[in-house]
Design an enzyme around this catalytic site. Sequence first.
Site, PDB file in Angstrom:
ATOM      1  N   GLY A 179       0.809  -1.214   0.000  1.00  0.00           N
ATOM      2  CA  GLY A 179       0.000   0.000   0.000  1.00  0.00           C
ATOM      3  C   GLY A 179       0.841   1.262   0.000  1.00  0.00           C
ATOM      4  N   ALA A 180       1.738   1.370   0.975  1.00  0.00           N
ATOM      5  CA  ALA A 180       2.542   2.578   1.085  1.00  0.00           C
ATOM      6  C   ALA A 180       3.680   2.345   2.061  1.00  0.00           C
ATOM      7  CB  ALA A 180       1.684   3.747   1.565  1.00  0.00           C
ATOM      8  N   MET A 181       4.603   3.313   2.122  1.00  0.00           N
ATOM      9  CA  MET A 181       5.800   3.139   2.935  1.00  0.00           C
ATOM     10  C   MET A 181       6.176   4.440   3.635  1.00  0.00           C
ATOM     11  SD  MET A 181       8.100   1.152   4.034  1.00  0.00           S
ATOM     12  CE  MET A 181       9.330   1.753   5.183  1.00  0.00           C
ATOM     13  N   HIS A 221       3.410   6.508  11.539  1.00  0.00           N
ATOM     14  CA  HIS A 221       4.677   5.792  11.674  1.00  0.00           C
ATOM     15  C   HIS A 221       5.827   6.741  12.037  1.00  0.00           C
ATOM     16  CE1 HIS A 221       4.263   1.556  10.879  1.00  0.00           C
ATOM     17  NE2 HIS A 221       3.819   1.667   9.647  1.00  0.00           N
ATOM     18  N   ASN A 256       8.834   5.991   4.774  1.00  0.00           N
ATOM     19  CA  ASN A 256      10.180   6.577   4.760  1.00  0.00           C
ATOM     20  C   ASN A 256      10.189   7.963   5.396  1.00  0.00           C
ATOM     21  OD1 ASN A 256      10.849   4.399   2.827  1.00  0.00           O
ATOM     22  ND2 ASN A 256       9.563   5.618   1.467  1.00  0.00           N
ATOM     23  N   GLU A 268       0.720   5.847   7.511  1.00  0.00           N
ATOM     24  CA  GLU A 268       2.130   6.159   7.199  1.00  0.00           C
ATOM     25  C   GLU A 268       2.589   7.386   7.983  1.00  0.00           C
ATOM     26  OE1 GLU A 268       3.363   3.731   5.828  1.00  0.00           O
ATOM     27  OE2 GLU A 268       1.542   2.902   4.940  1.00  0.00           O
TER      28      GLU A 268
HETATM   29  N1  TRP Z   1       5.834  -0.465   6.411  1.00  0.00           N
HETATM   30  C1  TRP Z   1       4.834  -0.409   5.386  1.00  0.00           C
HETATM   31  C2  TRP Z   1       3.546  -0.066   6.103  1.00  0.00           C
HETATM   32  O1  TRP Z   1       3.014  -0.796   6.881  1.00  0.00           O
HETATM   33  C3  TRP Z   1       4.674  -1.701   4.659  1.00  0.00           C
HETATM   34  C4  TRP Z   1       5.425  -1.859   3.403  1.00  0.00           C
HETATM   35  C5  TRP Z   1       5.361  -1.074   2.321  1.00  0.00           C
HETATM   36  C6  TRP Z   1       6.263  -2.907   3.029  1.00  0.00           C
HETATM   37  N2  TRP Z   1       6.140  -1.597   1.325  1.00  0.00           N
HETATM   38  C7  TRP Z   1       6.692  -2.711   1.737  1.00  0.00           C
HETATM   39  C8  TRP Z   1       6.712  -4.014   3.678  1.00  0.00           C
HETATM   40  C9  TRP Z   1       7.523  -3.583   1.083  1.00  0.00           C
HETATM   41  C10 TRP Z   1       7.544  -4.893   3.020  1.00  0.00           C
HETATM   42  C11 TRP Z   1       7.960  -4.671   1.746  1.00  0.00           C
HETATM   43  O2  TRP Z   1       3.032   0.964   6.026  1.00  0.00           O
HETATM   44 ZN    ZN Z   2       2.782   0.200   8.676  1.00  0.00          ZN
END
Ligand code: TRP
Ligand code: ZN
Length: 847
Positions: A254-256, A294, A258, A291
């Site tokens: 879905g999203a990350m 986080h 960073n 996100e």
């Molecule tokens: N940390 C991300 C979230 O929960 C999850 C995530 C996004 C992810 N892209 C990924 C985990 C690729 C493993 C690999 O919001």
């Molecule tokens: Zn997450």
Amino acid sequence: MRDASPQTIYLKDYAPFGFAVQDVHLTFDLAPSATRVTARIRFVPDRAAADRTFFLHGENLSLISAKIDGESVKPTLTDEGLTCDVPDMPFTWEAEVQIDPAGNTALEGLYLSNGMYCTQCEAEGFRKITYYPDRPDVMSTFTVRINGPHGTLLSNGNPVAAGDGWAEWHDPWPKPAYLFALVAGELIAHRDTFTTMEGRKVDLALYVRPGDEGKCAFGMQALKDSMVWDEKVYGRPYDLDVFNIVAVDDFNMGAMENKGLNIFNASAVLASPETSTDGNFERIEAIIAHEYFHNWTGNRITCRDWFQLCLKEGLTVFRDSQFTADMRSAPVKRISDVIDLRARQFPEDQGPLAHPVRPESFQEINNFYTATIYEKGAEVIAMLKTLVGDDAYAKALDLYFERHDGQACTIEDWLKVFEDATGRDLSQFQRWYAQAGTPHVAVSEAFADGTYTLEFTQSTPPSATTPDPAPLVIPIAVGLIAPDGSEAMPTQILELTQASQTFTFPSLNAKPVPSILRGFSAPVVLDHDADHAFLLAHDTDPFNRWEAARSLARTSLMNTILKGTAPDPAWINGIASVMRDDTLDPAYRALMLGLPGQSELAAEIQRAGHIPDPDAIWVAVNTLKQALSDKISDELPAMYAAYQVTAPYAPDAAQSGMRAFGNAILSLITRQDGGDQAQAQYDAADNMTQQLSALANLIRAGRGDAALSQFEAQWKDDRLVMDKWYGLQVMEAKPDDAADTAKALTKHAGFNWKNPNRFRATLGALAAHHAGFHAKDGSGYALLADWLITLDPVNPQTTARMCSAFQTWRRYDAIRQSMISKELDRIASTPDLSRDTTEMITRIREA
Ligand code: TRP
Ligand code: ZN
């Protein structure tokens, strides 16, 4: 080269890295197939560390040069990284590597998506960018120089300087490498600003590809709402001068999160009324919040190792659920979360892929971004909050942020904060993190001399990772209702800690009807023969009232499937009354109309000692819906008319609820009029919610062809809308046609199978079509297996995730089991199968 027998990594083997990283300087010279990455990293040996081996992770890197304190060195290279002799004092490591973003189809590390450079480093992707101690407990500040194409050049932290074709970024907050990000390309910024409670002015931007500018406003508002909410509810302000979000077309999840540069699957951020459904809007709002949240729960406080993944994910899911409950309707959110938990987490916890919320071993960490870690992880926190109370929860969270800011932590750290803040012993509660499996709670009741007694018995089925489960601490919210429907006892939290335990309620005039597990206070299967029709009419707890309807429907369906009984009038009449009750939120009424999932019914049938027949389940569900539709057919047109929104479209809770209920009514009308009303709605629709729902009804009524062609012509240039077009045709296909429909779609010119959204829209929809996927002739199994084998060398992560379609295979009859087994063997014996998919297939086969 791939490992023949992949290595298993154990939590118990954790050892700290032998060096601290003082700071990191990275220079990127971007070129599609030959990007150069120069890293300058200052290491300081940790004299307290037992193991001071200098090992840096690195995968698919061409090492051009390596130096220590300016002198060339010759490290020893393996497939997984390098080792090198290093001085026993602080030193500077410099390495130049070459990588191939254009050839990176796995979408992990630095890759190209439609001409745009972007990164995905969680969990272990940074090692595909440069040599580094790629583990979350190694934290450092990063300075990044990007030399690249004209256009936007982004990385984490604050901008330092920029010119034509270059930019420099500095992130002052020490972070693990998995939070590194870089984006470069022709992008358009949708800008805004936010001033934090500390008075920091933050420049916000949402970057999209040209053409998507009109889909940014909602996401930006969701971001600002999230920023306000985290300040108000958790006291957490933002901590950089800029916050950037980028939408990417090719993304595995879905999203990350960073640091300062969240990267999103375009489907999880781009929204407009014409192209997005109400459900899309709500999901986007939740993911943006997730996100953003986080930043504190994940980034400022991160995980010591990947076994602790739930430390950030469970908590952040819990926080984003609280946010959605606050922004919209709390009961509707709770019910939706439980529907999702039962659809995705329960099958995982009850099958061969069962694992604890904190696993103790894994082969490929990407396989552990699961419903158990995320959703059960959030449920565990909800239980903790229920047990200690709201004030103690707030106190514990304050202590968590104060004590652990800037650290890489464990579940033990998390629980210790609660113990210190509340004085409570959480050693038994800790089992929720250590044991796999969905607990069952059975209830029996007695009434004598004005005293009512409830006896609870808990048991957790053994699983591969938890062969011998021990009793858990289970908070059970209970209310008692008098026979006249009035409240005999408001909600109380009972704490079940023993295998079997009795609770008494004195001074009652008559035997009450219990409302047990209100609000779904624990993620368990409740075995209780309650008076569901009575609770549907009288329960004051909105969750349990919904649950009563669900249980009535489930029992009716089970009786139809197993005994051929006609639909239960108690459900039909109860639901009809709910539909007519204008005092109830339409969104809630729409949920009341929902039936248990067909896969969930299959699990229930297996629990009852029978073999589920997917076709019989499909027929029973349709028979029940038809019975409701027939019973109230006269009332449907007026009801439908009463729930049409006339105001201009807004994706808010009130309007979405009206549309959800209106469209639930439409599907009952379609069973009467063969799709006339649906066609009218389709022709008049000015937003995607109404258009898509009408289209689904037309397909179901067997007259979708014209609308499908019209829809394709209208939306052929919008990738996200076309994903819906692919998915819907499979979802709405009759069981016998589902595999053929999916197969035909994979031959369509627009089926770009390397794009995870398109792949999932089509094959994921097949896997989710219970009767279609399990079609007797095995065509569903074969088609999915063919495509998993095709995708694996290109994108192992997405392939492995989709293997979970087979996790329930032991439920079914011998013929289906043998067909699935054959497909699993076929996948497993594919040459050079990825570590990701190998682990998944092995686990699914072995249990
Ligand atoms: N940390 C991300 C979230 O929960 C999850 C995530 C996004 C992810 N892209 C990924 C985990 C690729 C493993 C690999 O919001
Ligand atoms: Zn997450």
